[in-house]
Write a protein that holds these residues in place. Structure first.
Motif, PDB file in Angstrom:
ATOM      1  N   LEU A 233     -39.923  18.930  -3.814  1.00  0.00           N
ATOM      2  CA  LEU A 233     -40.193  17.505  -3.677  1.00  0.00           C
ATOM      3  C   LEU A 233     -39.051  16.790  -2.956  1.00  0.00           C
ATOM      4  O   LEU A 233     -39.287  15.866  -2.154  1.00  0.00           O
ATOM      5  N   ALA A 234     -37.829  17.206  -3.221  1.00  0.00           N
ATOM      6  CA  ALA A 234     -36.690  16.582  -2.538  1.00  0.00           C
ATOM      7  C   ALA A 234     -36.733  16.852  -1.040  1.00  0.00           C
ATOM      8  O   ALA A 234     -36.427  15.974  -0.224  1.00  0.00           O
ATOM      9  N   ALA A 235     -37.160  18.058  -0.660  1.00  0.00           N
ATOM     10  CA  ALA A 235     -37.271  18.377   0.765  1.00  0.00           C
ATOM     11  C   ALA A 235     -38.484  17.710   1.401  1.00  0.00           C
ATOM     12  O   ALA A 235     -38.458  17.362   2.585  1.00  0.00           O
ATOM     13  N   ALA A 236     -39.546  17.533   0.632  1.00  0.00           N
ATOM     14  CA  ALA A 236     -40.756  16.907   1.184  1.00  0.00           C
ATOM     15  C   ALA A 236     -40.560  15.427   1.458  1.00  0.00           C
ATOM     16  O   ALA A 236     -41.163  14.876   2.398  1.00  0.00           O
ATOM     17  N   PHE A 237     -39.718  14.779   0.674  1.00  0.00           N
ATOM     18  CA  PHE A 237     -39.454  13.353   0.863  1.00  0.00           C
ATOM     19  C   PHE A 237     -37.957  13.130   0.997  1.00  0.00           C
ATOM     20  O   PHE A 237     -37.295  12.638   0.073  1.00  0.00           O
ATOM     21  N   PRO A 238     -37.423  13.498   2.148  1.00  0.00           N
ATOM     22  CA  PRO A 238     -35.976  13.381   2.332  1.00  0.00           C
ATOM     23  C   PRO A 238     -35.541  11.920   2.451  1.00  0.00           C
ATOM     24  O   PRO A 238     -36.354  11.026   2.738  1.00  0.00           O
ATOM     25  N   ALA A 239     -34.273  11.703   2.242  1.00  0.00           N
ATOM     26  CA  ALA A 239     -33.721  10.365   2.425  1.00  0.00           C
ATOM     27  C   ALA A 239     -33.761  10.019   3.909  1.00  0.00           C
ATOM     28  O   ALA A 239     -33.838  10.904   4.771  1.00  0.00           O
ATOM     29  N   LYS A 243     -33.128  15.845   6.819  1.00  0.00           N
ATOM     30  CA  LYS A 243     -33.857  16.902   7.522  1.00  0.00           C
ATOM     31  C   LYS A 243     -35.355  16.773   7.271  1.00  0.00           C
ATOM     32  O   LYS A 243     -35.780  16.658   6.124  1.00  0.00           O
ATOM     33  N   PRO A 244     -36.188  16.784   8.324  1.00  0.00           N
ATOM     34  CA  PRO A 244     -37.642  16.700   8.133  1.00  0.00           C
ATOM     35  C   PRO A 244     -38.149  17.892   7.337  1.00  0.00           C
ATOM     36  O   PRO A 244     -37.554  18.982   7.372  1.00  0.00           O
ATOM     37  N   PRO A 245     -39.229  17.724   6.615  1.00  0.00           N
ATOM     38  CA  PRO A 245     -39.764  18.838   5.811  1.00  0.00           C
ATOM     39  C   PRO A 245     -40.327  19.936   6.696  1.00  0.00           C
ATOM     40  O   PRO A 245     -40.850  19.683   7.785  1.00  0.00           O
ATOM     41  N   GLY A 246     -40.194  21.164   6.236  1.00  0.00           N
ATOM     42  CA  GLY A 246     -40.787  22.296   6.931  1.00  0.00           C
ATOM     43  C   GLY A 246     -42.151  22.617   6.364  1.00  0.00           C
ATOM     44  O   GLY A 246     -42.692  21.902   5.503  1.00  0.00           O
ATOM     45  N   ALA A 247     -42.729  23.729   6.822  1.00  0.00           N
ATOM     46  CA  ALA A 247     -44.076  24.110   6.401  1.00  0.00           C
ATOM     47  C   ALA A 247     -44.132  24.367   4.900  1.00  0.00           C
ATOM     48  O   ALA A 247     -45.122  24.043   4.236  1.00  0.00           O
ATOM     49  N   GLY A 350     -53.058  21.957  14.932  1.00  0.00           N
ATOM     50  CA  GLY A 350     -51.904  22.206  15.766  1.00  0.00           C
ATOM     51  C   GLY A 350     -50.843  21.131  15.678  1.00  0.00           C
ATOM     52  O   GLY A 350     -49.937  21.064  16.500  1.00  0.00           O
ATOM     53  N   ARG A 351     -50.905  20.289  14.655  1.00  0.00           N
ATOM     54  CA  ARG A 351     -49.959  19.182  14.530  1.00  0.00           C
ATOM     55  C   ARG A 351     -48.583  19.695  14.142  1.00  0.00           C
ATOM     56  O   ARG A 351     -48.413  20.810  13.649  1.00  0.00           O
ATOM     57  N   ASP A 352     -47.611  18.843  14.335  1.00  0.00           N
ATOM     58  CA  ASP A 352     -46.257  19.134  13.859  1.00  0.00           C
ATOM     59  C   ASP A 352     -46.189  18.816  12.374  1.00  0.00           C
ATOM     60  O   ASP A 352     -46.645  17.760  11.924  1.00  0.00           O
ATOM     61  N   THR A 353     -45.605  19.719  11.599  1.00  0.00           N
ATOM     62  CA  THR A 353     -45.558  19.517  10.150  1.00  0.00           C
ATOM     63  C   THR A 353     -44.431  18.593   9.725  1.00  0.00           C
ATOM     64  O   THR A 353     -44.363  18.211   8.565  1.00  0.00           O
ATOM     65  N   ASP A 354     -43.567  18.211  10.647  1.00  0.00           N
ATOM     66  CA  ASP A 354     -42.438  17.406  10.216  1.00  0.00           C
ATOM     67  C   ASP A 354     -42.823  15.966   9.883  1.00  0.00           C
ATOM     68  O   ASP A 354     -42.023  15.225   9.337  1.00  0.00           O
ATOM     69  N   THR A 355     -44.034  15.564  10.213  1.00  0.00           N
ATOM     70  CA  THR A 355     -44.450  14.209   9.860  1.00  0.00           C
ATOM     71  C   THR A 355     -44.901  14.119   8.412  1.00  0.00           C
ATOM     72  O   THR A 355     -44.781  13.063   7.781  1.00  0.00           O
ATOM     73  N   GLY A 356     -45.466  15.190   7.883  1.00  0.00           N
ATOM     74  CA  GLY A 356     -45.990  15.154   6.526  1.00  0.00           C
ATOM     75  C   GLY A 356     -47.159  14.204   6.373  1.00  0.00           C
ATOM     76  O   GLY A 356     -47.413  13.687   5.280  1.00  0.00           O
ATOM     77  N   LEU A 357     -47.903  13.989   7.490  1.00  0.00           N
ATOM     78  CA  LEU A 357     -49.007  13.030   7.495  1.00  0.00           C
ATOM     79  C   LEU A 357     -50.245  13.643   8.129  1.00  0.00           C
ATOM     80  O   LEU A 357     -50.149  14.480   9.036  1.00  0.00           O
ATOM     81  N   LEU A 358     -51.397  13.225   7.671  1.00  0.00           N
ATOM     82  CA  LEU A 358     -52.663  13.661   8.245  1.00  0.00           C
ATOM     83  C   LEU A 358     -52.981  12.806   9.478  1.00  0.00           C
ATOM     84  O   LEU A 358     -52.870  11.574   9.443  1.00  0.00           O
ATOM     85  N   ARG A 359     -53.395  13.491  10.550  1.00  0.00           N
ATOM     86  CA  ARG A 359     -53.754  12.780  11.781  1.00  0.00           C
ATOM     87  C   ARG A 359     -55.056  13.374  12.306  1.00  0.00           C
ATOM     88  O   ARG A 359     -55.048  14.298  13.127  1.00  0.00           O
ATOM     89  N   PRO A 360     -56.199  12.861  11.856  1.00  0.00           N
ATOM     90  CA  PRO A 360     -57.497  13.424  12.243  1.00  0.00           C
ATOM     91  C   PRO A 360     -57.743  13.314  13.749  1.00  0.00           C
ATOM     92  O   PRO A 360     -57.188  12.452  14.438  1.00  0.00           O
ATOM     93  N   GLU A 361     -58.605  14.201  14.229  1.00  0.00           N
ATOM     94  CA  GLU A 361     -58.982  14.211  15.639  1.00  0.00           C
ATOM     95  C   GLU A 361     -60.336  13.537  15.823  1.00  0.00           C
ATOM     96  O   GLU A 361     -61.205  13.600  14.949  1.00  0.00           O
ATOM     97  N   PHE A 362     -60.515  12.939  16.997  1.00  0.00           N
ATOM     98  CA  PHE A 362     -61.781  12.318  17.368  1.00  0.00           C
ATOM     99  C   PHE A 362     -62.434  13.142  18.465  1.00  0.00           C
ATOM    100  O   PHE A 362     -61.947  14.218  18.835  1.00  0.00           O
ATOM    101  N   ALA A 363     -63.551  12.674  18.976  1.00  0.00           N
ATOM    102  CA  ALA A 363     -64.351  13.469  19.905  1.00  0.00           C
ATOM    103  C   ALA A 363     -63.534  13.958  21.087  1.00  0.00           C
ATOM    104  O   ALA A 363     -63.626  15.122  21.487  1.00  0.00           O
ATOM    105  N   ALA A 394     -52.794  23.601   5.665  1.00  0.00           N
ATOM    106  CA  ALA A 394     -51.788  22.550   5.650  1.00  0.00           C
ATOM    107  C   ALA A 394     -50.672  22.791   6.639  1.00  0.00           C
ATOM    108  O   ALA A 394     -49.963  21.862   7.023  1.00  0.00           O
ATOM    109  N   ASP A 395     -50.474  24.016   7.077  1.00  0.00           N
ATOM    110  CA  ASP A 395     -49.379  24.284   8.006  1.00  0.00           C
ATOM    111  C   ASP A 395     -49.768  24.048   9.459  1.00  0.00           C
ATOM    112  O   ASP A 395     -49.005  24.369  10.371  1.00  0.00           O
TER     113      ASP A 395
END
Length: 404
Positions: A233-239, A243-247, A350-363, A394-395
């Protein structure tokens, strides 16, 4: 002075007078005799009896007449007998013919214009996909039926999806009846099940968390003495600036969070389907398993022209341990995480995991992501275990899904 005489005033001859006196003394033949007092009494009683019989006879005659009149009236006004048979009225062939003609016309229209007719009954819930589904109490043995491909809209974001028949929010998460298990009595088991559902809601339904904020309420339900989870959890939500979270530390493994710079949720209705189950675990702990699918409708954050609606589907399977504080170091009201797995459909292939956010695709983005030949997976199929999914993980690895 004249003596008593006859009609002509002459006197009665002596012979006639003597005959009269003699007959009076002896009684004339045939002359009526005066009845005695007893005879007169008997005759009176007979007369009274005769009169009484006459009156009774007249009364009987009157009663019979009334009875006959009543029967005649009853016959004339009698209601139908309860068990009497009433012959049915003959059916009109005209009405039957008209009904048959209407049915044929309806079938013909349905065959020629199915989309238009089905659209009359479109909408979320019971009208779009049928009646709402009963609560899920066990793993289903097959995937839900394939819905007709219909484009979701802002007003009907679940159109053409099995989720149209699912419940909303925590209503779609089945909680079993509680009974004493392990170190917990019935009331404690019920409380643990309720808090498990609270964790799922705080991690996947909280509007602030869905906007990308830190899931603080959900984190407070996790045992703070579980060192490996605390590090994750500390790595998933860094200060800030950390360092951004990894996979392996991706917060999406436990929490649903969207990139609001790219997308926004359509309304506040999130459809869910799943269940909780429990058993006695290690050291008498209460071990709870959660298997829940969440369906999020989203659109572009800044829409230009027509707003396209797509769906992100997240299925989570977690195993939690409500430990006996006398055997395991824990805090009251918290659980230990034993395992967790997730399938994510349309969360950002194929998103970057360092955002820790969902980014859906459109048409437009999906057209650029060609089928890579991997087996197609139905994200609504809850008959398979999560770890055997070939969908989007998730990765950020890509896969092929049959519908969304």
């Amino acid at each position: 002075m004249n003596a008593v005489g006859g009609q002509d005033g002459s006197s009665v001859p002596d012979e006639e007078w003597e005959r009269f006196l003699r007959e009076s003394a002896q009684g004339a033949a045939g002359a009526p005799k005066e009845p005695s007092a007893r005879a007169r009494g008997v005759a009176g009683r007979l007369r009274d009896t005769s009169r009484a019989r006459g009156v009774a006879g007249r009364l009987r005659d009157t009663s019979r007449a009334r009875g006959v009149a009543g029967r005649l009236r009853d016959t004339r006004e009698a209601p139908p007998v309860w068990r009497a048979h009433t012959p049915p009225r003959p059916r009109r062939r005209t009405a039957r013919a008209v009904a048959g003609l209407l049915a044929v016309c309806a079938l013909l229209l349905l065959a020629l214009f199915p989309d238009r007719l089905l659209g009359w009954f479109d909408g979320d819930g019971a009208t779009s996909g049928g009646a709402p589904l009963a609560a899920e109490t066990a793993r289903p043995d097959q995937a839900p039926a394939v819905e007709e491909a219909r484009r979701p809209t802002l007003d009907e974001p679940f159109k053409g999806s099995p989720a149209a028949r699912w419940a909303s929010g925590t209503e779609g998460i089945t909680v079993p009846a509680a009974k004493a298990t392990g170190w917990m009595d019935q009331a404690e088991v019920a409380r643990a099940l309720s808090r498990t559902r609270d964790f799922l809601a705080a991690a996947n339904l909280d509007p602030a968390v869905l906007r990308g904020e830190r899931p603080q309420t959900a984190i407070t339900l996790i045992n703070p003495h579980q060192s490996d989870v605390r590090k994750t959890l500390a790595a998933a939500f860094p200060a800030p600036g950390g360092k951004p979270p990894g996979a392996e530390d991706d917060p999406l493994l436990l929490f649903s969070r969207f990139d609001t710079r790219a997308v926004r949720l359509v309304g506040d209705d999130i459809r869910t389907r799943g269940r909780l189950s429990y058993e006695k675990g290690k050291d008498g702990a209460l071990e709870v398993t959660a298997d829940v699918t969440f369906v999020y409708p989203v659109t572009r954050a800044a829409a230009d022209g027509e707003e396209e609606v797509v769906r992100t589907i997240v299925r989570r399977e977690l195993v939690l341990s409500w430990d006996d504080p006398e055997r395991v170091e824990t805090e009251p009201g918290t659980f230990s995480l034993l395992s967790y797995a997730v399938d994510i459909t349309n969360g950002g292939c194929g998103r970057d995991t360092d955002t820790g956010l969902l980014r859906p695709e459109f048409a437009a983005e999906r057209s650029a992501s060609a089928d890579d030949g991997t087996p197609a997976v139905d994200p609504y199929d809850r008959s398979r275990p999560v770890d055997k999914s070939a969908g989007v993980s998730a990765d950020g690895e890509c896969g092929t899904v049959t519908r969304s």
